[in-house]
Design an enzyme around this catalytic site. Structure first.
Site, short mmCIF file in Angstrom:
data_model
loop_
_atom_site.label_atom_id
_atom_site.label_comp_id
_atom_site.label_asym_id
_atom_site.label_seq_id
_atom_site.Cartn_x
_atom_site.Cartn_y
_atom_site.Cartn_z
N ASP A 186 -6.27 -3.29 1.35
CA ASP A 186 -4.99 -2.98 0.73
C ASP A 186 -4.26 -4.24 0.27
OD1 ASP A 186 -4.31 -3.99 3.20
OD2 ASP A 186 -2.99 -2.34 3.77
N ARG A 209 -0.32 -10.77 13.81
CA ARG A 209 -1.16 -10.28 12.72
C ARG A 209 -0.43 -10.17 11.38
NH1 ARG A 209 -5.21 -8.25 11.74
NH2 ARG A 209 -4.61 -6.10 11.34
N GLU A 243 -8.95 -11.02 9.74
CA GLU A 243 -9.56 -9.74 9.37
C GLU A 243 -10.22 -9.88 8.00
OE1 GLU A 243 -8.35 -5.02 9.02
OE2 GLU A 243 -6.78 -6.54 8.90
N ASP A 247 -8.75 -1.17 17.60
CA ASP A 247 -7.43 -0.92 17.02
C ASP A 247 -6.92 0.44 17.48
OD1 ASP A 247 -5.15 -0.78 15.51
OD2 ASP A 247 -6.12 -1.14 13.59
N ASN A 270 0.81 -1.21 0.00
CA ASN A 270 0.00 0.00 0.00
C ASN A 270 0.85 1.27 0.00
OD1 ASN A 270 -2.06 1.81 0.28
ND2 ASN A 270 -2.68 1.17 2.31
N HIS A 310 -3.76 -9.91 9.07
CA HIS A 310 -4.22 -8.70 8.39
C HIS A 310 -4.98 -9.11 7.13
CE1 HIS A 310 -4.10 -4.57 7.02
NE2 HIS A 310 -3.40 -4.88 5.95
N TYR A 370 -8.56 7.17 13.43
CA TYR A 370 -8.32 6.01 12.58
C TYR A 370 -9.53 5.10 12.50
CZ TYR A 370 -6.88 1.42 11.14
OH TYR A 370 -6.84 0.20 10.49
N ARG A 374 -14.84 -5.19 15.04
CA ARG A 374 -13.94 -4.13 15.50
C ARG A 374 -14.71 -2.83 15.56
NH1 ARG A 374 -9.00 -1.67 11.99
NH2 ARG A 374 -10.69 -0.29 11.36
N TRP A 398 0.40 7.13 12.35
CA TRP A 398 -0.99 7.20 11.89
C TRP A 398 -1.68 5.87 12.10
CZ3 TRP A 398 -4.11 4.81 8.27
CH2 TRP A 398 -5.39 5.39 8.11
N HIS A 442 -3.79 1.47 16.60
CA HIS A 442 -3.01 1.86 15.42
C HIS A 442 -1.69 2.53 15.79
CE1 HIS A 442 -3.05 2.68 10.93
NE2 HIS A 442 -3.47 1.43 11.08
N GLU A 480 -5.48 -3.92 19.51
CA GLU A 480 -4.54 -4.09 18.40
C GLU A 480 -3.55 -2.94 18.32
OE1 GLU A 480 -4.75 -4.21 13.51
OE2 GLU A 480 -6.55 -4.61 14.68
N GLU A 519 0.73 -6.39 11.62
CA GLU A 519 0.37 -6.24 10.22
C GLU A 519 1.47 -5.57 9.41
OE1 GLU A 519 -2.36 -2.36 9.53
OE2 GLU A 519 -3.22 -3.82 10.90
N HIS A 575 -15.45 -4.43 10.31
CA HIS A 575 -15.03 -3.12 10.77
C HIS A 575 -16.23 -2.20 10.94
CE1 HIS A 575 -10.61 -3.44 9.18
NE2 HIS A 575 -11.04 -4.54 9.77
#
Length: 402
Positions: A316, A283, A339, A210, A38, A312, A160, A148, A402, A212, A236, A262, A123
């Site tokens: 993406d 993950r 996921e 998550d 990605n 993961h 996020y 999630r 991020w 992140h 996560e 991930e 999600h």
């Protein structure tokens, strides 16, 4: 002996950029591998086209382990996301070919199923708590056993995991979108909305969240303690994982299960996390961690330390990667969860899949190989379109995870 006669790199963007490697053997059998990284897709495409494809022609397509070692050790400069994603594409394609030649689905080549299907999580998100609760209800109605939950944090436009529109798509800009983030606002807000989810829907499904990578170990430990009564399936990516031993501080502070990985691309990225049992779920993804061959090594190591899998599986990664992940999921004894973000209708115009979702689980295709085919004419209708994930900035203007 079937040798590789052609290896073609196909770049397409049916709403999201995907890089696919298509290998053809002297017997006319083809296999697909996902080479999508990605935001750095063209780097992997070049690595394949300019450096690996010339090495593949004429080599024995049956010798998957030898090919993996040849590409990994032969480069001298090992690991890294670009290298390991390229190796993964070759590896996945060769497993696809081997299954087709044997007339068996890949899961049978890996020893057969240890379970019928792989439980997945969806999600749910919202710009407000009410929107989140409506979305959780939607996933429950669809039969998901695990969900999630993410909500936009008031005052933090860089929240996020919040869907804007019908499909959650974080990589949507031709240049990175710079988004503000307040850790203090998040830590004040998140426990409350997760509590509301449990109060409305109860405990008869798995709830995930998550972070992140956005907290320090101290902050993550404090959050984990506050969430213990909610019985999360996992918290996560609580903190960046470059310093693996930092997870010991989180582990000592809370019993909330921890998932990470991930962004990992090799067994060395998670060796300490697993062997010192600093996490509960690993993950790593099949396309970023060296393919089926290497991800299975990671999962085998994790099994020894009672760490479960949670690969993961966002959009993406292409349907080729998702299919490969599910074939592996149903074979490993320490499977935890997968996921799952449903790909767009445009993506399915390019990638024709035969895995199935029902009752909260994905079921791999029983067709020989991976059970995914690529329509090259359809792929050509969607040229590469630069898309980047956002970049986070703290309220003081400095760059943040991020």
């Amino acid at each position: 002996m079937a040798t590789i006669t052609e290896a073609k790199v196909i770049i397409t963007s049916p709403g999201r950029n995907f890089v696919t490697l298509k290998i053809t053997t002297s017997d006319g059998v083809t296999g697909l591998g996902d080479a999508t990284l990605n935001g750095r897709e063209l780097a992997v495409a070049s690595y394949l086209q300019d450096h690996l494809v010339p090495l593949l022609i004429g080599r024995d397509a049956e010798r998957i382990e030898d090919m993996w070692q040849y590409l990994y050790k032969g480069a001298y400069w090992r690991r890294g996301p670009v290298t390991m994603t390229a190796i993964a594409a070759v590896d996945i394609a060769l497993w696809d070919i081997k299954g087709k030649v044997a007339g068996m689905p890949v899961y049978d080549l890996l020893g057969g199923r240890a379970r019928d299907g792989a439980m997945v999580y969806g999600h749910a998100s919202g710009g407000s708590v009410d929107e989140l609760l409506d979305d959780v209800a939607r996933f429950r109605d669809l039969g998901y056993q695990a969900i999630r939950a993410q909500v936009a944090v008031p005052g933090s436009p860089g929240s996020y995991g919040v869907r804007h529109g019908a499909i959650y798509e974080p990589a949507a800009a031709s240049l990175p979108d710079e988004q503000l983030w307040s850790t203090e606002a998040y830590l004040d807000f998140a426990p409350g909305y997760l509590t509301e989810v449990r109060e409305k829907f109860g405990f008869d499904f798995h709830l995930l969240h998550d972070v992140h990578h956005r907290l320090t170990p101290t902050e993550a430990g404090r959050l984990g303690r506050r969430l213990e009564d909610l019985r999360l399936f996992w918290m996560e990516d609580p903190t960046p994982a470059e310093l693996q031993e930092s997870f010991r501080q989180i582990r000592q502070a809370t019993t909330t299960p921890i998932a990470v990985g991930e962004v990992f691309n090799s067994i060395w990225d998670c060796q300490q996390l697993i062997t010192e049992r600093l996490i509960d779920y690993i993950r790593a993804s099949v396309s970023h961690a060296g393919g089926i061959t290497h991800l299975r090594r990671i999962f085998n190591l994790a099994e020894l330390y009672q760490v479960r899998t949670g690969s993961h599986g966002a959009t993406d990664l292409s349907p080729v990667s998702l299919s490969a992940a599910v074939h592996l999921d149903v074979t490993v004894p320490n499977f935890g969860i997968q996921e799952y973000m449903e790909h767009s209708p445009l993506t399915h115009e390019v990638f024709h899949t035969s895995y199935e979702f029902h009752e909260g689980a994905l079921y791999p295709s029983p067709a020989p190989g991976l059970g995914v085919e690529l329509d090259e004419e359809a792929a050509a209708r969607f040229p590469y379109n630069p898309k980047y994930l956002p970049v986070g900035r703290r309220t003081d203007g400095s760059v943040h995870d991020w």
